[in-house]
Design a protein around this motif. Structure first.
Motif, PDB file in Angstrom:
ATOM      1  N   PHE A 292      42.416  28.999  27.677  1.00 27.28           N
ATOM      2  CA  PHE A 292      42.965  27.756  28.749  1.00 27.28           C
ATOM      3  C   PHE A 292      41.323  27.604  29.398  1.00 27.28           C
ATOM      4  O   PHE A 292      40.581  28.327  29.596  1.00 27.28           O
ATOM      5  N   ARG A 293      41.738  26.338  29.784  1.00 22.83           N
ATOM      6  CA  ARG A 293      40.422  25.617  30.666  1.00 22.83           C
ATOM      7  C   ARG A 293      41.256  24.884  31.938  1.00 22.83           C
ATOM      8  O   ARG A 293      42.326  24.352  31.940  1.00 22.83           O
ATOM      9  N   ASP A 294      40.492  24.720  32.872  1.00 25.96           N
ATOM     10  CA  ASP A 294      40.910  23.895  34.052  1.00 25.96           C
ATOM     11  C   ASP A 294      40.034  22.582  33.898  1.00 25.96           C
ATOM     12  O   ASP A 294      39.051  22.515  33.827  1.00 25.96           O
ATOM     13  N   CYS A 295      40.811  21.308  33.923  1.00 27.47           N
ATOM     14  CA  CYS A 295      40.360  20.163  33.693  1.00 27.47           C
ATOM     15  C   CYS A 295      39.064  19.822  34.884  1.00 27.47           C
ATOM     16  O   CYS A 295      38.016  18.841  34.279  1.00 27.47           O
ATOM     17  N   LYS A 296      39.237  20.643  36.126  1.00 32.95           N
ATOM     18  CA  LYS A 296      38.005  20.441  37.161  1.00 32.95           C
ATOM     19  C   LYS A 296      37.092  21.552  36.872  1.00 32.95           C
ATOM     20  O   LYS A 296      36.191  21.491  37.611  1.00 32.95           O
ATOM     21  N   ASP A 302      45.751  31.513  34.502  1.00 30.64           N
ATOM     22  CA  ASP A 302      46.429  32.478  33.527  1.00 30.64           C
ATOM     23  C   ASP A 302      45.529  33.820  32.964  1.00 30.64           C
ATOM     24  O   ASP A 302      44.360  33.588  32.611  1.00 30.64           O
ATOM     25  N   TYR A 303      46.005  34.913  33.020  1.00 30.47           N
ATOM     26  CA  TYR A 303      45.098  35.985  32.973  1.00 30.47           C
ATOM     27  C   TYR A 303      44.626  36.205  31.654  1.00 30.47           C
ATOM     28  O   TYR A 303      43.787  36.887  31.374  1.00 30.47           O
ATOM     29  N   SER A 304      45.370  35.514  30.570  1.00 33.66           N
ATOM     30  CA  SER A 304      44.591  35.499  29.267  1.00 33.66           C
ATOM     31  C   SER A 304      43.601  34.339  29.003  1.00 33.66           C
ATOM     32  O   SER A 304      43.313  33.745  27.809  1.00 33.66           O
ATOM     33  N   GLN A 305      43.154  33.945  30.070  1.00 31.57           N
ATOM     34  CA  GLN A 305      42.522  32.293  30.083  1.00 31.57           C
ATOM     35  C   GLN A 305      41.267  32.416  29.119  1.00 31.57           C
ATOM     36  O   GLN A 305      41.048  31.479  28.554  1.00 31.57           O
ATOM     37  N   LEU A 359      42.475  38.869  20.789  1.00 32.24           N
ATOM     38  CA  LEU A 359      41.123  39.139  20.948  1.00 32.24           C
ATOM     39  C   LEU A 359      40.559  39.058  22.231  1.00 32.24           C
ATOM     40  O   LEU A 359      40.892  38.197  22.912  1.00 32.24           O
ATOM     41  N   HIS A 360      39.679  39.874  22.688  1.00 34.46           N
ATOM     42  CA  HIS A 360      39.042  39.691  24.102  1.00 34.46           C
ATOM     43  C   HIS A 360      37.944  38.386  23.878  1.00 34.46           C
ATOM     44  O   HIS A 360      37.837  38.032  22.575  1.00 34.46           O
TER      45      HIS A 360
END
Length: 397
Positions: A292-296, A302-305, A359-360
């Motif tokens: 996951f990414r944040d567009c800004k 999210d904990y698994s980001q 995976l990490h």
């Protein structure tokens, strides 16, 4: 820069995908997943394939039913593939559909209902399983069942009150995931049932929504959630980019473009989404596609980001091959090499078979189980079958 011998590379991986599928991935699930007593598939298995939980994912009854019929249709016509597919579909019809027509999310090993959710993914995967089995078996009744299931999906989505909203009216929103999955679901149903107005109209609606609502040029991203008119919801959830989902969307669009005779506008839309999503998702430090990414560029919630899950890598493998087929640009073949090499180096388990799922960020194994309610025989074998098909077509060109 691309320096490998292209012909050799394409032939090598065309052969390797089929070999790994038929000697590793499918045999693993035939041995450890097929429930010979009740029918259907178990997916909650440890690294060795030992059953950890008899709870059955309804998603995976459809997903597994699709995969084994898909392998039968495109790789090898083995009777056990067809039988396993039918076993999953029979289990769905006997145990996984509630009296209101909606499907459960989890059931017990013998088919007693455990949980329903607000989504229609169980129905989508059941529809594609029935469609692919219809092609494999020649039994037209399953094509008709798949089309009826698709009609039910649309009715559930469009009828107020059938599906609980993700958010209350305080924050109206629409989601990318169901929008994109309906493209592929409709396309797979169409392959069995033939052209239908209801299928074409839904594909057109989904394509329009992706291009005009979820695609955000300001951020060079496809967002997972937007307002009904395509505006950014400036919250942690509203700013989420899921690169794997977006890359998967790109090859669904490529697939539809090919069906429409190489539609240039759709090809360009798919390439734009793939390029932007690759830039957001590829980890330049450790390799692999991040969750996951944040567009800004703010910290994702999210904990698994920053983990690397199995399925975004498989979507990257398919999408980059498709982009190479459509453009001939070796940039995409190089990206295929990058994500394919990373996946095989970090996810494949030569000792016990199948692939790890979680995976990490640095590629080390977070937990070694080969399956659970969300991971099982779908993304990895679908990647191998679809990539084998694409490479066969590319080599013929």
């Amino acid at each position: 820069m691309w320096t490998l011998d292209t012909q050799q590379y394409l032939e090598q991986w065309r052969s390797r995908y089929a070999q790994d599928l038929t000697t590793d991935i499918l045999p693993f699930w035939l041995k450890h997943g097929w429930d010979q007593e009740h029918g259907g598939v178990y997916t909650c298995v440890d690294r060795d394939g030992n059953l950890m939980d008899t709870t059955k994912s309804v998603w995976f009854q459809g997903r597994c039913g699709f995969i084994f019929a898909y392998a039968y249709n495109n790789i090898e016509k083995k009777q056990e593939y067809l039988d396993f597919s039918k076993s999953c579909i029979d289990f769905i019809e006997a145990h996984c559909i509630d009296t209101d027509g909606r499907m459960y999310f989890e059931v017990t090993g013998d088919g007693q209902p455990l949980r329903k959710r607000r989504y229609v993914f169980s129905e989508c995967f059941a529809a594609i399983a029935m469609a692919e089995y219809a092609i494999a078996s020649g039994d037209r009744s399953y094509a008709e069942k798949s089309l009826r299931m698709f009609e039910s999906i649309l009715r559930f989505i469009e009828t107020p009150g059938v599906l609980a909203p993700k958010y209350l009216p305080t924050q109206p929103s629409i989601g990318h995931s169901v929008t994109m999955i309906l493209i592929n679901t409709a396309a797979r149903v169409r392959a069995a049932a033939g052209d239908s107005t209801i299928l074409k109209e839904q594909i057109d609606r989904s394509l329009y929504a992706i291009q005009h609502y979820f695609l955000q040029p300001e951020y060079k991203a496809v967002l997972e959630m937007v307002t009904p008119d395509g505006k950014l919801i400036d919250t942690l959830n509203g700013r989420v980019i899921n690169p794997g989902h977006c890359i998967e969307t790109s090859w669904f669009i490529f697939d539809e473009a090919m069906y429409r005779g190489g539609d240039k506008d759709l090809v360009n839309l798919g390439l734009q989404i793939l390029d932007w999503s690759w830039d957001w998702g590829w980890d330049e430090t450790y390799g692999g596609i991040i969750n996951f990414r944040d567009c800004k560029n703010l910290p994702p919630q999210d904990y698994s980001q920053d983990m690397k899950f199995w399925w975004p890598q498989t979507e990257g493998i398919i999408a980059t091959l498709y982009a190479y087929q459509l453009t001939g640009d070796t940039k995409y073949l190089e990206r295929h090499r990058m994500v394919n090499e990373w996946a095989y180096n970090h996810l494949a388990d030569p000792e016990h078979g199948e692939w790890y799922g979680y995976l990490h960020r640095d590629g080390t194994v977070a937990q070694p189980a080969k399956g659970n309610i969300f991971k099982g025989p779908f993304h990895i074998p679908r990647m191998m079958i679809k990539s084998h098909i694409l490479l066969t077509e590319i080599l013929k060109q």
